[in-house]
Design an enzyme around this catalytic site. Structure first.
Site, mmCIF file in Angstrom:
data_model
loop_
_atom_site.group_PDB
_atom_site.id
_atom_site.type_symbol
_atom_site.label_atom_id
_atom_site.label_comp_id
_atom_site.label_asym_id
_atom_site.label_seq_id
_atom_site.Cartn_x
_atom_site.Cartn_y
_atom_site.Cartn_z
ATOM 1 N N GLY A 197 48.230 43.290 28.817
ATOM 2 C CA GLY A 197 47.456 43.766 29.967
ATOM 3 C C GLY A 197 48.180 44.822 30.786
ATOM 4 N N ARG A 198 49.423 44.529 31.162
ATOM 5 C CA ARG A 198 50.145 45.464 32.038
ATOM 6 C C ARG A 198 50.664 46.684 31.289
ATOM 7 N NH1 ARG A 198 52.355 40.636 31.492
ATOM 8 N NH2 ARG A 198 54.430 40.344 30.630
ATOM 9 N N LYS B 18 46.207 29.382 38.769
ATOM 10 C CA LYS B 18 44.826 29.550 38.298
ATOM 11 C C LYS B 18 44.196 28.197 38.003
ATOM 12 C CE LYS B 18 44.989 33.804 35.554
ATOM 13 N NZ LYS B 18 44.776 34.273 34.194
ATOM 14 N N LYS C 9 40.526 42.324 29.249
ATOM 15 C CA LYS C 9 40.984 42.075 27.881
ATOM 16 C C LYS C 9 40.333 40.808 27.319
ATOM 17 C CE LYS C 9 45.289 41.191 25.408
ATOM 18 N NZ LYS C 9 46.739 41.254 25.442
ATOM 19 N N HIS D 292 60.312 55.161 57.788
ATOM 20 C CA HIS D 292 59.985 54.733 59.152
ATOM 21 C C HIS D 292 59.559 53.279 59.196
ATOM 22 C CE1 HIS D 292 60.199 58.935 60.551
ATOM 23 N NE2 HIS D 292 59.844 59.170 59.293
ATOM 24 N N GLU E 279 56.329 40.804 36.358
ATOM 25 C CA GLU E 279 55.593 39.922 35.437
ATOM 26 C C GLU E 279 56.271 39.904 34.058
ATOM 27 O OE1 GLU E 279 51.069 38.905 35.688
ATOM 28 O OE2 GLU E 279 51.265 40.452 34.182
ATOM 29 N N GLU F 267 37.868 36.401 38.428
ATOM 30 C CA GLU F 267 37.645 37.439 39.436
ATOM 31 C C GLU F 267 36.762 38.552 38.882
ATOM 32 O OE1 GLU F 267 40.589 36.200 38.617
ATOM 33 O OE2 GLU F 267 41.934 36.013 40.360
HETATM 34 C C1 G6Q Z 1 49.004 41.536 32.436
HETATM 35 C C2 G6Q Z 1 48.445 40.232 32.679
HETATM 36 C C3 G6Q Z 1 47.332 40.163 33.696
HETATM 37 C C4 G6Q Z 1 45.962 40.566 33.159
HETATM 38 C C5 G6Q Z 1 44.901 40.127 34.163
HETATM 39 C C6 G6Q Z 1 43.522 40.510 33.735
HETATM 40 O O1 G6Q Z 1 49.835 41.770 31.616
HETATM 41 O O2 G6Q Z 1 48.101 39.653 31.473
HETATM 42 O O3 G6Q Z 1 47.607 40.923 34.834
HETATM 43 O O4 G6Q Z 1 45.903 41.912 32.909
HETATM 44 O O5 G6Q Z 1 44.982 38.744 34.352
HETATM 45 O O6 G6Q Z 1 43.197 39.956 32.515
HETATM 46 P P1 G6Q Z 1 41.954 40.410 31.713
HETATM 47 O O7 G6Q Z 1 42.119 41.838 31.365
HETATM 48 O O8 G6Q Z 1 41.897 39.533 30.513
HETATM 49 O O9 G6Q Z 1 40.761 40.223 32.614
#
Ligand code: G6Q
Length: 548
Positions: free
Chosen positions: A268-269, A513, A208, A385, A354, A214
């Site tokens: 994002g989520r 972070k 996003k 199990h 989250e 990463e």
């Molecule tokens: C979700 C969070 C988080 C996000 C990641 C990746 O709601 O905001 O999990 O999706 O940190 O972020 P980017 O899509 O910006 O790389």
């Protein structure tokens, strides 16, 4: 701005009082006196059936819980989300994952602008591109079909696609394989790159913000791997981006023409319904991706239009609050009895924890009650199990959601009947338990001595009265998957409303972070001792020494 603290509401006080009288009641007794209980506490909506009768509730409990929802102004809060109000207050953003699957295409306005045309435009672009990849019209640099699709993303830009691709694996095109690189651990990259051929690989960089360390590090590594094999020109044929940040996408070296946009009003989520779902569309075909949107839309409509008494996300949310805030049970498990749904608990972990793992309420004050529970889970019967020992006999009760399709995609022999027998048995066993007396009688029947019986009878007993919901589908397909995930999204939303937290920010992931950024130069030897605690400093030194 946000008036009342929930634990000071009338409904909350009444629930506290009700709990005192109710907590000892046994579900099995409630079943015994009410032959209609299963029917009364169940909802059938579209392709989904929810049985919530194995909960520690009666009519009054439900009435009080739903009154609590009302007193928290849930009805208006739902309306506010659907009409694009800026309900993500701390980030001043609307929350419009529902617009991404608004199949009626009714206008939804953000700052006076209807967002539906831009959503439809991106969906059309996704259709065109996913078809072109699937049918071999969009090919790699050397003219080969792109059959290895690699999603590079993390968190919300990874978990939805991973979960949905796995859930719909049976719908994948025969010649397509999906891979996911999320972890910064080089192993994640190396293991995928070892398996694939650059000529047939499409990388989807899903971010996003397009600034996530990463994802960008993994994307650079993959880009170099591709360029080393096929040259710089190949990037245009093998890399696409999913992002809200055109500038950063360009800076990375991906042509904005190969970018699929989404917007700040998609968290994002909550983003698997947006361009972030591109890998799903390529794997299962755009029609199936649309079916998933349709299933989610059906759930949105149910959530929006249905009175609370029959509203699945509202019922599930308020049951969760009953246990979390009144019984003091702060753990919760989701157990799908379906191998293809194995990543659903992992996905829900982010969605739930989250969103609602927060200690500050919307009014800026610390909350004085529990918020989001610890969510865990895994696929049944495997988990029977492993951690089900604790579920049955741990001193703290863990409320459970079981999810089960009536029909498997792989009806092999009697496998599925055994699977179903197990999920039903778990729900029943958790509810009924086995008294010490019953355990003793069993031991006696097995010919044990009196001494052994006296010693073993408690080990062999189950207190029971442990709650579970059972969610049944005929089959897990794109439509029902869409329903299931949207159901949980709305459940989490309702709980956030009651707890009065902002379910759509995630400041809690920031501190670690930031600190990682300050430790990195120390590990690399370009900075020294920047005021860490003694433990962190010695761990930095130890790892530097070990790496020499
Ligand atoms: C979700 C969070 C988080 C996000 C990641 C990746 O709601 O905001 O999990 O999706 O940190 O972020 P980017 O899509 O910006 O790389």
């Amino acid at each position: 701005m946000f008036e009342k603290t929930v634990n000071k509401t009338k409904a909350w006080k009444k629930l506290e009082h009700h709990y005192k009288h109710f907590r000892k009641l046994q579900m099995k007794d409630l079943f015994a006196v009410d032959p209609d209980r299963a029917k009364k506490f169940s909802v059938n909506f579209d392709a989904m059936y929810l049985d919530y009768s194995k909960n520690r509730i009666n009519d009054r409990t439900m009435k009080l819980l739903l009154n609590l929802a009302r007193e928290c102004d849930l009805e208006n809060k739902i309306k506010a989300m659907f009409k694009g109000d800026k309900i993500n207050v701390t980030e001043k953003r609307p929350v419009l994952h529902i617009a991404l699957r608004n199949r009626a295409n009714t206008p939804i306005y953000v700052d006076g602008k209807n967002v539906m045309p831009q959503i439809n435009e991106v969906l059309a672009k996704m259709k065109k591109f996913s078809d072109a990849v699937r049918f071999g019209e969009f090919r790699g640099q050397t003219g080969k079909k792109l059959t290895n699709i690699v999603n590079i993303g993390i968190g919300g830009s990874d978990l939805g696609p991973v979960m949905a691709c796995e859930a719909l694996r049976k719908y994948w095109a025969k010649d397509i394989n999906c891979y996911f690189i999320s972890n910064i651990d080089g192993t994640a990259c190396a293991e995928v790159l070892n398996k694939i051929d650059p000529e047939t690989t499409l990388f989807i960089v899903a971010s996003k913000t397009f600034t996530t360390i990463e994802t960008l590090t993994n994307a650079r590594t993959c880009r170099k791997w591709l360029v080393d094999a096929l040259g710089e020109h190949a990037v245009a044929k093998h890399f696409v981006a999913l992002s809200t940040n055109t500038k950063e996408v360009e800076k990375f070296g991906i042509n904005p023409e190969n970018m699929f946009e989404f917007w700040d009003f998609v968290g994002g989520r909550y983003s698997m319904w947006s361009a972030i779902g591109l890998i799903i569309a390529i794997a299962v075909g755009f029609e199936n991706f649309e079916r998933m949107l349709e299933g989610a839309y059906a759930m949105d409509q149910h959530f929006y239009n249905t009175d609370f008494e029959h509203n699945i996300p509202v019922i599930l949310a308020m049951l969760g609050i009953w246990y979390n805030n009144f019984f003091g049970l702060h753990r919760y498990a989701v157990i799908p009895y379906d191998q293809y749904l194995q990543y659903v608990p992992m996905y829900l972990q982010q969605l739930d924890m989250e969103s609602n793992g927060k200690f500050v309420a919307m009014n800026g004050e610390y909350v004085k009650y529990a918020t989001g529970p610890v969510l865990f889970g895994g696929a049944g019967t495997n988990v029977q199990h492993s951690f089900f020992q604790l579920i049955h006999q741990g001193p703290e009760v863990v409320p459970i959601d079981f999810v089960i399709p009536a029909i498997s995609h792989n009806e092999v022999g009697e496998h599925h009947e055994i699977l179903v027998a197990n999920v039903l048995a778990q729900g029943e066993a958790l509810m009924r338990g086995k008294t010490v007396k019953e355990a003793a009688a069993e031991l006696k029947k097995a010919g044990k001595s009196r001494e052994e019986i006296n010693y073993l009878k408690r080990f062999k007993s189950f207190e029971g009265n442990r709650p579970s919901n059972t969610i049944v589908f005929k089959k897990i397909d794109p439509y029902t998957l869409g329903m299931l995930i949207a159901m949980y999204e709305h459940k989490v939303f309702v709980q956030g409303v009651v707890w009065n937290v902002d379910s759509f920010d995630q400041y809690g992931v920031e501190l670690g972070k930031q600190m990682a950024l300050s430790i990195l130069p120390e590990l690399q030897g370009t900075a020294y001792g920047i005021g860490h605690d003694a433990s962190t400093t010695s761990l930095i030194e130890l790892i530097k020494k070990l790496r020499k």
